[in-house]
Motif scaffolding. Structure first.
Motif, PDB file in Angstrom:
ATOM      1  N   LEU A   1      -1.881  24.042  19.421  1.00  0.00           N
ATOM      2  CA  LEU A   1      -2.998  24.757  18.348  1.00  0.00           C
ATOM      3  C   LEU A   1      -1.521  24.786  16.959  1.00  0.00           C
ATOM      4  O   LEU A   1      -2.157  24.318  16.183  1.00  0.00           O
ATOM      5  CB  LEU A   1      -3.132  25.662  19.500  1.00  0.00           C
ATOM      6  CG  LEU A   1      -3.874  25.484  20.419  1.00  0.00           C
ATOM      7  CD1 LEU A   1      -4.529  26.560  20.846  1.00  0.00           C
ATOM      8  CD2 LEU A   1      -5.613  24.732  19.714  1.00  0.00           C
ATOM      9  N   VAL A   2      -1.205  25.273  16.764  1.00  0.00           N
ATOM     10  CA  VAL A   2      -0.144  26.563  16.181  1.00  0.00           C
ATOM     11  C   VAL A   2       1.223  26.193  16.046  1.00  0.00           C
ATOM     12  O   VAL A   2       1.462  26.441  17.220  1.00  0.00           O
ATOM     13  CB  VAL A   2      -0.457  27.734  15.526  1.00  0.00           C
ATOM     14  CG1 VAL A   2       0.704  28.154  14.874  1.00  0.00           C
ATOM     15  CG2 VAL A   2      -1.629  28.074  15.590  1.00  0.00           C
ATOM     16  N   ALA A   3       1.800  25.028  16.174  1.00  0.00           N
ATOM     17  CA  ALA A   3       2.545  24.631  16.103  1.00  0.00           C
ATOM     18  C   ALA A   3       3.856  26.124  16.670  1.00  0.00           C
ATOM     19  O   ALA A   3       4.379  26.810  15.157  1.00  0.00           O
ATOM     20  CB  ALA A   3       3.840  24.218  15.091  1.00  0.00           C
ATOM     21  N   GLY A   4       4.832  26.123  17.714  1.00  0.00           N
ATOM     22  CA  GLY A   4       5.492  26.935  17.374  1.00  0.00           C
ATOM     23  C   GLY A   4       5.278  28.087  18.123  1.00  0.00           C
ATOM     24  O   GLY A   4       5.883  29.078  18.907  1.00  0.00           O
ATOM     25  N   GLN A   5       3.598  28.299  18.300  1.00  0.00           N
ATOM     26  CA  GLN A   5       3.435  29.633  18.025  1.00  0.00           C
ATOM     27  C   GLN A   5       2.470  29.835  19.343  1.00  0.00           C
ATOM     28  O   GLN A   5       1.884  30.297  20.192  1.00  0.00           O
ATOM     29  CB  GLN A   5       2.776  30.175  17.728  1.00  0.00           C
ATOM     30  CG  GLN A   5       4.086  30.684  16.193  1.00  0.00           C
ATOM     31  CD  GLN A   5       3.071  31.302  14.707  1.00  0.00           C
ATOM     32  OE1 GLN A   5       2.010  31.370  14.738  1.00  0.00           O
ATOM     33  NE2 GLN A   5       4.078  31.091  13.505  1.00  0.00           N
TER      34      GLN A   5
ATOM     35  N   ASP B   1     -13.892  24.294  22.130  1.00  0.00           N
ATOM     36  CA  ASP B   1     -13.422  24.141  20.926  1.00  0.00           C
ATOM     37  C   ASP B   1     -12.762  24.840  19.655  1.00  0.00           C
ATOM     38  O   ASP B   1     -12.250  26.678  20.359  1.00  0.00           O
ATOM     39  CB  ASP B   1     -14.593  24.262  20.525  1.00  0.00           C
ATOM     40  CG  ASP B   1     -13.983  22.624  19.196  1.00  0.00           C
ATOM     41  OD1 ASP B   1     -15.328  22.574  18.548  1.00  0.00           O
ATOM     42  OD2 ASP B   1     -13.434  22.366  18.531  1.00  0.00           O
ATOM     43  N   THR B   2     -12.058  24.801  19.315  1.00  0.00           N
ATOM     44  CA  THR B   2     -10.579  25.716  18.004  1.00  0.00           C
ATOM     45  C   THR B   2     -10.634  25.411  17.061  1.00  0.00           C
ATOM     46  O   THR B   2     -11.517  24.385  16.499  1.00  0.00           O
ATOM     47  CB  THR B   2      -9.699  25.557  18.388  1.00  0.00           C
ATOM     48  OG1 THR B   2      -9.097  24.149  18.672  1.00  0.00           O
ATOM     49  CG2 THR B   2      -9.361  26.158  20.252  1.00  0.00           C
TER      50      THR B   2
ATOM     51  N   GLY C   1      -4.275  30.520   9.032  1.00  0.00           N
ATOM     52  CA  GLY C   1      -4.058  30.759   9.443  1.00  0.00           C
ATOM     53  C   GLY C   1      -4.117  32.023  10.861  1.00  0.00           C
ATOM     54  O   GLY C   1      -3.925  32.138  11.580  1.00  0.00           O
ATOM     55  N   ILE C   2      -5.363  31.520  10.906  1.00  0.00           N
ATOM     56  CA  ILE C   2      -5.874  32.019  12.356  1.00  0.00           C
ATOM     57  C   ILE C   2      -6.991  31.077  12.906  1.00  0.00           C
ATOM     58  O   ILE C   2      -8.015  30.502  13.376  1.00  0.00           O
ATOM     59  CB  ILE C   2      -7.125  33.146  11.617  1.00  0.00           C
ATOM     60  CG1 ILE C   2      -6.445  34.264  10.313  1.00  0.00           C
ATOM     61  CG2 ILE C   2      -7.568  34.349  12.609  1.00  0.00           C
ATOM     62  CD1 ILE C   2      -7.602  35.872   9.589  1.00  0.00           C
TER      63      ILE C   2
END
Lengths: 247, 293, 253
Positions: free
Chosen positions: B124-128, B165-166, B171-172
Motif C-alpha cells: 500500500l505504502v512502500a516500506g510503511q 478497497d483502498t 500521503g493519506i
C-alpha cells in the motif's frame, strides 16, 4: 415405527409418563441402556432417543443410534490384540480407549503348555465377561459354562469393517429381518456369494471369504446400508446392483 | 501423546491382497479421485472442500500491517494449518505432529513459494503499510488425502476472497469499508494444485491416487506433486519411503497433469456460479437506477 | 446478506467423530465434534470422573485469551450436565470450530472481532449441547442459552434479544444466560454497567426464551412478548431437531 405417545421421543432429563412404565407382579423392572434410576422411584433418560417398553419381559430402554461403544457384560465383540503380557492379552475394542484384558487361558482346550500365540494386530471374536466403569473390561474366547469356543477365538484372513452401533445391534438380533430391518447379508448369500461373518457389538464386522471380490462387495453393501439408512427394499436393489458390478 | 489406532493384521494383509488383484475397498480405479465438492460461504474467502469423507475448511482474511524490513515493496502472506482433535483424537492442540508439519510445508511450497499470489500487489505504502493476507486451514474430518483437499481449499478461498478497497491521496491512506466501496479480488497469478500418489508393494510398484485413511496407514511410500494446469511444476516431494522406479514417477506426473486440469476447470465453474448467485437480486439489482412500478 | 432469525441445526455431520453438529443462528455458524469417552492423558485423569476438554477454534487466526476464556466458561457449565461420574479416568473431548460470524459492513474486520466475545457464547453452547446429544453421551439434562443486551433508549432501558453487533456497541450491558431443561440457571456471564433490577429483567426475559414449556406443535415458534424481547423458542427447536434425527436413525423399526 413412528414416534408417538406410546413410544415417545425422550431427551436427557425428561420426566417419563408413569403410565408408560411396565408393571409386573413378580419380576422387578429391568432398565436397559439410556435410562438411570434415582431412588426411590424416578426413572430418567440420559440420552436422546425413543423410549421402548417391553411389557412381557418387564423391561424398558431408550433406542438410539450413534456414539461410542461402552462394554457391557455378555456382549460379543471383535477386538484387536495390542500386546501380550505375562498371562494376559491386552485387547483394544474401540480406538483411543484403554485396553480390555483377555486371559491367555480363556481359549478352548488351552493349558499352560498349549496356549494360542496371538501376534499384536490379530483380531479375535470374544465375549465380554466383566465391564464396569472402574475397571478395564475383561473378555473370554470360550464359553464359561461348556468350555467350548462356540465360534469365538482368533479370526484369520478376511477384512474388518466399521459399522454404526445401531447396525451392529440389528445384525446381531435373532430375527434380523423382521425386527432389525436388515437383510443385506442374507440377500448376498442368496445370490451365491460364499462368505462368513462375525458381528461385534462394538461396531466392527469381520468378513472372510476365498474371493477378495466377495469380501469387498460385502463390505460395500454394509457401508452403503449403514450410511444410506436403507430399508429392506432398497437393500434388495443395492445387492442386485453390486452383483451386477461384480460380473 | 495420544494413541493413533493401528490397523489390524487382517486389514493390512487384505488391502495389499486386494491391490494385487487391482481392487480397492471402495471399488475405485487406481487413478480416480473420490467425489470432490467445494462450497463457498456467505462471507468472501470461506471455502469448504469435501473429498469423500475428508472435509477441510479454509478461510482467507486480510489486515493492514507493516511490511518486513527487508522486503518493503511486498505484502505479507501466511498459511496457517493447525490440526485440532476434531480431525482425529490423536491430534493435540499446540503439539504439531509429523502430519501437520508436512502439510504446512507442502502448502507453503505449493502456494506461497510458487508465487500464486502476487505479493507486490499487496503493497500500500512502500516500506510503511501493506496488506497481510492470511489463510487458516481447518481440517474438520480426516479420512485420507488431507494434503490435496487442503491445497484445493486454500486456492479456492484465496480466489474467492475480496479485500477492502483502498485509495491514497496526498500521503493519506483510506481503507474503505464494504459498505462504502465494493471489495476487490486479490492479484492472482496461477492456481497450483497438489496431487498425492501412494505406493504399495515391495518395490512400490502399485500406485494409487487419493488414498483413504485405511489405505494411507498401509502404504509404503508417497509422493506429492504440485503443478498448475499449464504443466508448470511447483514442487515434487517424495519424503522417504520405499524407492520407486523413475518411470513410474514420470507416469504419475503425467496423470497428475490431467487431474489438475480437471480441478482447475471445476474450480473455475464453481467460482463463476458463486458470482452469479451473489449478483442475482443482490447489489447489482439495487444499484440500477430503474424504478419498479 | 440477510441474517435469518430462526436457528438451524444439522446433526452427525462429521463422519469420523463420535458425535457432531452444525448450528447457525443470527449470522454465526459453528461446527462441533464430540469424541468420548476416550482415554485421558495422565495429567488430566481424574479418579472418579471424566474430564471434559473444550477447544474453541476461531475462523481466522490461532486463538488467544478470548478463546481460552470461552473454553473455560463452556467447560465448567458442560461438566455440570454431562454425567461425568459414569466414566472415571476418561476424557470427553469437545471441539468447536467457528466457521462464520455476522459481518458488519460498516466497520473494518480487525476492529470488529473484539466485540464478539459475548454474542458468540450462546451459539457455541448450543452447538456443544447438540453435538453431545448426537454422540449419545449420557447427560443429566439438556440446556439452552441466549444473549440479551440492555440498551438505553430515550432514558428508558430496553432489552434486546440476540443483539446485532451495532446494538452491542451501543448497549450499556450484555448478558449471556443458559438454563437446563429443569429450569435451573446453569451459566450467567455479564459485562457492562447494570443494576440488580436490570439483571432481574434480563433473567426473566432469558428464562422465557430458554424455558418455554413445550407445546405439541412442530416447528419453531417465536416467543410472543413485547418488541425486541422476542426470540426463538430454544427448547422447542432442540426437541424438533432431535426428533428429526431420531426418526431418521430408527427408520428401520
Amino acid at each position: 415405527m413412528e414416534v408417538d405417545q406410546q413410544h415417545p421421543l425422550v431427551l436427557p432429563g425428561d420426566t417419563i409418563d408413569p403410565s408408560l412404565i411396565p408393571t409386573h407382579k413378580k419380576q422387578p423392572l429391568r432398565l436397559g441402556p439410556g435410562l438411570r434410576h434415582i431412588p426411590p422411584n424416578a426413572i430418567i433418560p440420559t440420552v436422546a432417543g425413543q423410549l421402548i417398553a417391553d411389557h412381557k419381559k418387564n423391561s424398558m430402554w431408550v433406542e438410539y443410534n450413534g456414539g461410542r461403544y461402552i462394554p457391557s457384560p455378555n456382549d460379543l465383540v471383535i477386538g484387536q490384540i495390542v500386546r501380550s503380557a505375562a498371562d494376559l492379552y491386552y485387547v483394544n475394542l474401540t480406538p483411543y480407549t484403554s485396553s480390555a484384558t483377555l486371559p491367555q487361558l480363556a481359549f478352548e482346550g488351552a493349558t499352560k503348555k498349549t496356549r494360542p500365540i496371538l501376534a499384536p494386530g490379530a483380531l479375535i471374536y470374544a465375549r465380554v465377561t466383566l465391564a464396569n466403569r472402574h475397571m478395564d473390561a475383561e473378555l473370554e474366547c470360550v464359553s464359561g459354562s461348556t468350555g467350548k469356543a462356540e465360534g469365538l477365538g482368533p479370526l484369520t484372513g478376511g477384512m474388518a469393517f466399521d459399522v454404526s452401533l445401531g447396525l451392529a445391534r440389528r445384525l446381531l438380533m435373532a430375527r434380523s429381518r423382521e425386527e432389525g430391518g436388515v437383510e443385506v447379508l442374507e440377500l448376498l448369500g442368496g445370490e451365491g456369494l460364499a462368505f462368513e461373518t462375525a458381528v461385534g457389538r462394538n461396531g466392527r464386522v469381520w468378513v472372510g471369504s476365498e474371493s477378495t471380490k466377495t469380501v469387498i462387495a460385502v463390505g460395500r453393501a454394509l457401508r452403503e446400508t449403514d450410511e444410506g439408512d436403507l430399508g429392506v427394499e432398497q437393500q434388495r436393489k443395492l445387492v442386485k446392483r453390486l452383483i451386477r458390478e461384480m460380473r | 501423546m495420544p494413541r493413533e489406532a493401528e490397523p489390524s493384521l487382517n486389514e493390512r494383509q487384505f488391502v495389499l491382497q486386494a491391490l494385487q488383484e487391482n481392487l480397492r475397498l471402495d471399488s475405485r480405479e487406481a487413478d480416480r479421485y473420490r467425489p470432490l465438492e467445494v462450497t463457498f460461504g456467505d462471507e468472501y474467502g470461506v471455502a469448504k472442500v469435501s473429498l469423500g469423507k475428508t472435509r477441510v475448511l479454509a478461510k482467507a482474511s486480510a489486515e493492514v500491517t507493516v511490511p518486513y524490513a527487508d522486503r518493503p515493496l511486498d505484502g505479507v502472506f501466511q498459511i496457517a494449518t493447525e490440526l485440532s482433535p476434531m480431525a482425529s483424537p490423536s491430534f493435540e492442540v499446540n503439539r504439531p505432529t509429523e502430519t501437520e508439519v508436512l502439510l504446512s510445508r507442502l502448502l507453503e511450497k505449493t502456494v506461497r513459494r510458487s508465487g500464486a499470489l502476487d505479493t507486490e500487489s499487496l503493497c500500500l505504502v512502500a516500506g510503511q503499510k501493506c496488506w497481510s493476507v492470511r489463510v487458516d486451514v481447518h481440517v474438520l474430518s480426516h479420512d485420507g488425502n488431507v494434503i490435496d483437499a487442503s491445497c484445493f481449499a486454500v486456492v479456492a478461498a484465496l480466489r474467492h476472497f475480496r479485500k477492502p478497497d483502498t485509495s491514497i491521496e496526498g500521503g493519506i491512506l483510506t481503507v474503505y469499508t464494504p459498505a462504502e466501496r465494493e471489495p476487490v479480488p486479490l492479484g492472482w497469478l496461477h492456481s497450483p494444485f497438489c496431487v498425492t500418489w501412494s505406493y504399495f508393494g515391495e518395490e512400490g510398484e502399485m500406485a494409487l491416487l487419493d488414498a483413504t485413511r485405511a489405505e494411507e496407514q498401509v502404504r509404503v511410500g508417497s509422493c506429492t506433486i504440485s503443478l498448475n494446469r499449464h504443466g508448470e511444476i511447483c514442487q515434487i516431494a517424495k519424503l522417504g519411503g520405499t524407492p520407486v522406479e523413475a518411470v513410474i514417477l514420470l507416469q504419475c506426473t503425467a496423470i497428475a497433469l490431467t487431474k489438475v486440469k480437471e480441478f482447475s476447470a471445476y474450480l473455475d465453474k464453481k467460482l463463476a456460479e458463486d458470482i452469479k448467485r451473489r449478483d442475482a437480486g443482490g447489489r447489482s439489482a439495487e444499484l440500477t437506477a430503474e424504478n419498479d412500478r | 446478506m440477510t441474517v435469518s432469525a430462526a436457528p438451524e441445526a444439522a446433526l452427525s455431520v462429521l463422519p469420523r467423530a463420535d458425535g457432531s453438529a452444525k448450528y447457525s443462528h443470527a449470522g454465526y455458524t459453528i461446527t462441533a465434534s464430540v469424541n468420548g469417552p476416550i482415554e485421558a492423558q495422565r495429567r488430566d485423569e481424574h479418579p472418579y470422573e471424566a474430564h471434559v476438554d473444550v477447544v474453541v477454534r476461531p475462523a481466522a487466526g490461532v486463538g488467544g485469551t478470548r478463546e481460552r476464556h470461552l473454553e473455560s466458561v463452556l467447560q465448567s457449565s458442560l461438566t455440570q450436565i454431562i454425567l461425568v461420574k459414569n466414566f472415571p479416568r476418561a476424557l470427553i473431548q469437545i471441539v468447536l470450530q467457528i466457521e462464520s460470524t455476522p459481518g458488519n459492513d460498516y466497520v473494518n474486520t480487525k476492529l470488529f472481532q473484539a466485540s464478539l466475545n459475548f454474542s458468540i457464547m450462546p451459539a457455541l453452547f448450543q452447538t456443544a449441547v447438540l453435538a453431545l446429544l448426537s454422540a449419545a453421551v449420557p447427560m443429566r439434562a439438556t440446556a439452552t442459552a441466549s444473549v440479551v443486551a440492555v440498551v438505553s433508549q430515550d432514558k428508558e432501558k430496553k432489552l434486546i434479544v440476540d443483539p446485532s453487533a451495532r446494538e452491542i456497541e451501543a448497549a450499556q450491558s450484555v448478558h449471556v444466560l443458559a438454563f437446563t431443561s429443569h429450569d435451573e440457571l446453569l451459566l450467567a456471564e455479564s459485562e457492562g454497567d447494570f443494576s440488580v433490577k436490570e439483571w432481574d429483567d434480563v433473567y426473566e426475559t432469558a428464562k422465557k426464551i430458554c424455558c418455554q414449556p413445550e407445546s405439541q406443535k412442530a416447528g419453531i415458534e417465536m416467543v410472543p412478548d413485547d418488541d425486541n424481547a422476542r426470540g426463538p423458542d430454544m427448547r422447542q427447536f432442540l426437541r424438533s431437531t432431535l426428533e428429526e434425527k431420531v426418526a431418521a436413525d430408527l427408520h428401520w423399526k
